[in-house]
Structure formats: structure tokens, C-alpha cells
Design an enzyme around this catalytic site. Structure first.
Site, PDB file in Angstrom:
ATOM      1  CE  LYS A 153       0.041   6.316   6.849  1.00  0.00           C
ATOM      2  NZ  LYS A 153      -1.301   6.673   6.476  1.00  0.00           N
ATOM      3  CG  ASP A 155       5.797   3.726   1.709  1.00  0.00           C
ATOM      4  OD1 ASP A 155       5.789   4.429   2.738  1.00  0.00           O
ATOM      5  OD2 ASP A 155       4.809   3.623   0.950  1.00  0.00           O
ATOM      6  CG  PHE A 172      -1.910   1.194   1.092  1.00  0.00           C
ATOM      7  CD1 PHE A 172      -3.130   1.024   0.457  1.00  0.00           C
ATOM      8  CD2 PHE A 172      -1.582   2.468   1.546  1.00  0.00           C
ATOM      9  CE1 PHE A 172      -4.010   2.093   0.295  1.00  0.00           C
ATOM     10  CE2 PHE A 172      -2.449   3.535   1.389  1.00  0.00           C
ATOM     11  CZ  PHE A 172      -3.669   3.345   0.759  1.00  0.00           C
TER      12      PHE A 172
HETATM   13  C1  LIG Z   1       3.052   2.693   3.642  1.00  0.00           C
HETATM   14  C2  LIG Z   1       2.173   3.814   3.154  1.00  0.00           C
HETATM   15  N1  LIG Z   1       2.565   4.529   2.104  1.00  0.00           N
HETATM   16  C3  LIG Z   1       1.822   5.549   1.631  1.00  0.00           C
HETATM   17  C4  LIG Z   1       0.619   5.884   2.215  1.00  0.00           C
HETATM   18  C5  LIG Z   1      -0.200   7.009   1.654  1.00  0.00           C
HETATM   19  O1  LIG Z   1      -0.218   8.098   2.517  1.00  0.00           O
HETATM   20  P1  LIG Z   1      -1.360   9.232   2.360  1.00  0.00           P
HETATM   21  O2  LIG Z   1      -2.643   8.614   2.767  1.00  0.00           O
HETATM   22  O3  LIG Z   1      -0.910  10.328   3.287  1.00  0.00           O
HETATM   23  O4  LIG Z   1      -1.331   9.644   0.931  1.00  0.00           O
HETATM   24  C6  LIG Z   1       0.171   5.150   3.307  1.00  0.00           C
HETATM   25  C7  LIG Z   1      -1.135   5.455   3.946  1.00  0.00           C
HETATM   26  O5  LIG Z   1      -1.721   4.672   4.636  1.00  0.00           O
HETATM   27  C8  LIG Z   1       0.961   4.089   3.797  1.00  0.00           C
HETATM   28  O6  LIG Z   1       0.578   3.345   4.837  1.00  0.00           O
END
Ligand SMILES: Cc1ncc(COP(=O)(O)O)c(C=O)c1O
Length: 411
Positions: free
Chosen positions: A265, A236, A151
Site C-alpha cells: 500500500k 502483515d 485479511f
Molecule cells: C493487512 C492487509 N494485507 C494484505 C492486503 C492485500 O493487499 P492488496 O490489495 O494490495 O493485494 C490488504 C489489503 O487491504 C491488507 O489490508
């Protein structure tokens, strides 16, 4: 269309807010029926005055709790000075923010954005450009290796990299250039790499997939493969990083330094959206003026809050709390295995708990938990994620597990 509350809704303020949201807001989420009015630390108060222990913490955006005093103070001080300049002008928070965050990560430079998805999109542009300019990949042929179950966000390119049919369905055509391999399988990464490969993009722990922790040695193997094959390792750490997993970055568990950290986040302290790509000059230096940007990325308010977040992380207090409370959480969850819990995974103060599907869905369990004053989130059918703010007290955590036990134990 005008919203007219029904008689029952007038009597129940929560129902009125929910009905209005249902009517006038797009249905891209399916929230629990709690209407939050206020929050502090680990606790949320709803519009009826009922209190709940927050065991989701904004998917790790609230690692430091709701309205942490130092983060609020940093935001307030900046609100009184300047909040937005656009990047057409310099301001006095951006340089310090970049330097302090880069130092925390042991890297040279920072490219600030806002949401997590933007950080990942930014990283994809950076690694493609690096591939063409530094590695010599033929134009428009760059490939990025990603993992099943990932994700990374909701943009077209990120759902193109996804294997989740719900995230992708109806959104094609998709961005080309991704190669998908099973998560946790370093040999599959090696096999997927060829001369066009510019990066391996993985989460060190897959959050949305259910807090999936890869086998020991996986991250180190990915690092070794990437170095040997001249491929960038993009981690990530948007959900796993910034103390959640018991270390500043989840990659620290294997003493691994990726080429790019993707952060978001908690970087905004739950106050403002702040994300960033952090890397060395040899990587981020490929981006030149006019090639990438964002009106809000790196704004003074975001940078001031981001600097306060880096200060909190520099103390090591939150990383230690995540480790200690996480050990307690794991011990307590162990008692539930065979009593409504099939298995669980814990890293830092972050748990994926697979419930016995016979006892209902994860959603059912979260609804029952909410009735008992604990807010958590289901994922992947019968899994619940627990990720309380790292300021949660041990007794509060114990109480939350007691509620979970009451909900999942066969009656
Ligand atoms: C690992 C990871 N990458 C990217 C994102 C995307 O972040 P955003 O919702 O701030 O776009 C998330 C969101 O849950 C995430 O858990």
C-alpha cells in the site's frame, strides 16, 4: 457489446461512467456513486467538479496524500530515465531501495513485489522454505498459524487462510497448512504451535475486520512465544504500517520486532503498486535464484517511488501527525458515543467506528457522508473506517467529524 449512453446519462457524466463500468467491468466491488476525476493532498474532485475530503486514503495506500509533490517528482524523474528492466538485469534503483527500506525496518534484506497479496504469498513461501531448510520440518508438513477475522489478500492461498465466508465461498479447494486461532489470544497461538509450525502470521491491527486493536501485551507475547518455540513471527503491516498507526510500524507500539515485515500500500505512495517482505538474511536467504520472482517486482519506477516514501518516513513527520491528529480524532469521537456511535477504536490516524445499527448500515452512513462531502468506507455491517491521508489539516478533520456527527446523531 457496445455501450450506448442513455439520454439521462448524457446529461449526467457521473451516471454515464458508472453505467459503463457496471456494464463492462466485473462487479467485484460495490463503490459509492462518486466518479473521481482528480485529487490532490486530502481532497478528491469528481467529474462534476464537486470536492470531497478523502477519509479512506486508498485503505492507507495514500498515507502521504494524493500526488504528494516529492513522490510525484521522484516518479517523474524516473519516468525520464528507465521504468522497467525485468529482473534479468540489474538497475541502479533496486540496491538503494532495498538498503534504505531494510535500514528503516532494522533488517538485513528486502524482497520486492507489487501488491500486498503478493507480499503475503511471498512471506508464506519464505517461511515454509525456512521451516524445511532451517527448522527441519518434514517436507510438505509446514503449518502457519493465522488469526480469525484476518485479511491478507484475495489469492487462493490467502482466502484459504481467511475466515470470511464471502471471501472463500465458491473458491475451493483451498490451500492446506493453516491453523486458525482467535485474534488477540496469545495462549491460543501457543496451543496451536507444534513441531510443524513455521510461522505465526498476523496483522498487528486488523484493518478490514474493523480496525481491531489487540489487547495490550499481545504482540509482545506473540514475539516471546515465537522466539521460544522456534517459529517465525510474520507481521502483515500492509495496512497498519508506514506511519498510519502513529509509528513507522504498528508493532512499534509494543516495541516488538517481528521476523518478517510484510509491507505494501503506502510503500508505493499511491503512485505505483510496491510491496515487499523485509527480514534478516537468516530468513530471506533461503530464497535462491529461480525460486521466486515477479516481472514487475522491484522495477526502477517502483523503487524510485519506494525510496521517496522511505525518505518521507525517515523524517518522522507523518508518524507524529498520525499520533497528534489521531488523539484529536479520538477526542471528537468520544463525544459521539451514545449519540449514534456505540464504540470506536483509534490507533494513530485510523479509526473503526461501530455505529448504532438502529440508525442504518455503515454503507447508508457512508452514502450520507458522501452527500456531505466526506468519503469513507464501511466494513462488517455497521462499522465505518476513517483513515484520512496523514497530510489532512486539523480543521479538515474536525469538519469531517462534524459531518459524521450530523449523519449518525439520532434526529
Ligand atoms: C493487512 C492487509 N494485507 C494484505 C492486503 C492485500 O493487499 P492488496 O490489495 O494490495 O493485494 C490488504 C489489503 O487491504 C491488507 O489490508
Amino acid at each position: 457489446m457496445t455501450y450506448a449512453p442513455a439520454r439521462a446519462e448524457l446529461a449526467d457524466p457521473a451516471a454515464a461512467f458508472i453505467a459503463q463500468e457496471e456494464l463492462r467491468g466485473a462487479h467485484n466491488y460495490h463503490p459509492l456513486p462518486i466518479v473521481v476525476a482528480q485529487a490532490e493532498g486530502s481532497w478528491i474532485t469528481d467529474v462534476t467538479g464537486r470536492r470531497y475530503l478523502d477519509c479512506l486514503a486508498g485503505y492507507s495506500a495514500l498515507n502521504f496524500g494524493h500526488r504528494h509533490p516529492e513522490l510525484v517528482a521522484a516518479a517523474r524523474a524516473q519516468l525520464d530515465r528507465v521504468t522497467l528492466t525485468s529482473r534479468a538485469f540489474h538497475h541502479d534503483q533496486l540496491g538503494p531501495f532495498c538498503a534504505e527500506l531494510a535500514d528503516l525496518a532494522g533488517k538485513d534484506m528486502v524482497l520486492p513485489m507489487n501488491t500486498g497479496a503478493e507480499a503475503v504469498e511471498t512471506a508464506l513461501k519464505v517461511v515454509r522454505k525456512w521451516g524445511y531448510e532451517v527448522k527441519g520440518v518434514p517436507e510438505n508438513e509446514a503449518t502457519v498459524v493465522v488469526a480469525e477475522g484476518n485479511f491478507h489478500g484475495r489469492t487462493i492461498s490467502l482466502v484459504s487462510a481467511s475466515t470470511d465466508p464471502q471471501a472463500r465461498g465458491g473458491f475451493g479447494p483451498f490451500t492446506p497448512g493453516f491453523r486458525t486461532v482467535p485474534y488477540g489470544d496469545a495462549a491460543a497461538i501457543e496451543a496451536a504451535i507444534d513441531d510443524t509450525t513455521v510461522a505465526v502470521l498476523i496483522e498487528p491491527i486488523q484493518g478490514e475486520a474493523g480496525v481491531i486493536i489487540p489487547p495490550a501485551g499481545y504482540l509482545a507475547a506473540v514475539r516471546e512465544i515465537c522466539t521460544r518455540r522456534q517459529v517465525l513471527f510474520a507481521a502483515d503491516e500492509i495496512q497498519s504500517g508506514l506511519a498510519r498507526a502513529g509509528t513507522t510500524f504498528a508493532c512499534d507500539h509494543e516495541d516488538v520486532r517481528p521476523d518478517l515485515y510484510l509491507l505494501g500500500k503506502a510503500l508505493g505512495g499511491g503512485v505505483v503498486p510496491v510491496s515487499a517482505v523485509v527480514a534478516d538474511r537468516a530468513v530471506l536467504g533461503v530464497i535462491r535464484p529461480g525460486e521466486h520472482g515477479s516481472t514487475f517486482g522491484g522495477n526502477p519506477l517502483a523503487c524510485a517511488v519506494g525510496r521517496a516514501v522511505v525518505r518521507l518516513l525517515s523524517t518522522g513527520v507523518y508518524q507524529r501527525r498520525a499520533r497528534e491528529l489521531g488523539a484529536r480524532l479520538a477526542g471528537r469521537l468520544d463525544e459521539l458515543v451514545g449519540h449514534g456511535v456505540v464504540r470506536f477504536r483509534v490507533r494513530g490516524l485510523w479509526a473503526g467506528i461501530d455505529l448504532d445499527p438502529v440508525r442504518g448500515t455503515g454503507r447508508d452512513a457512508c452514502e450520507r457522508l458522501a452527500e456531505r462531502g466526506v468519503l469513507a468506507k464501511d466494513t462488517q455491517g455497521s462499522t465505518i473506517r476513517l483513515a484520512p491521508p496523514l497530510v489532512v489539516e486539523e480543521a479538515e478533520l474536525d469538519w469531517a467529524i462534524d459531518q459524521l456527527a450530523a449523519v449518525v446523531r439520532p434526529g
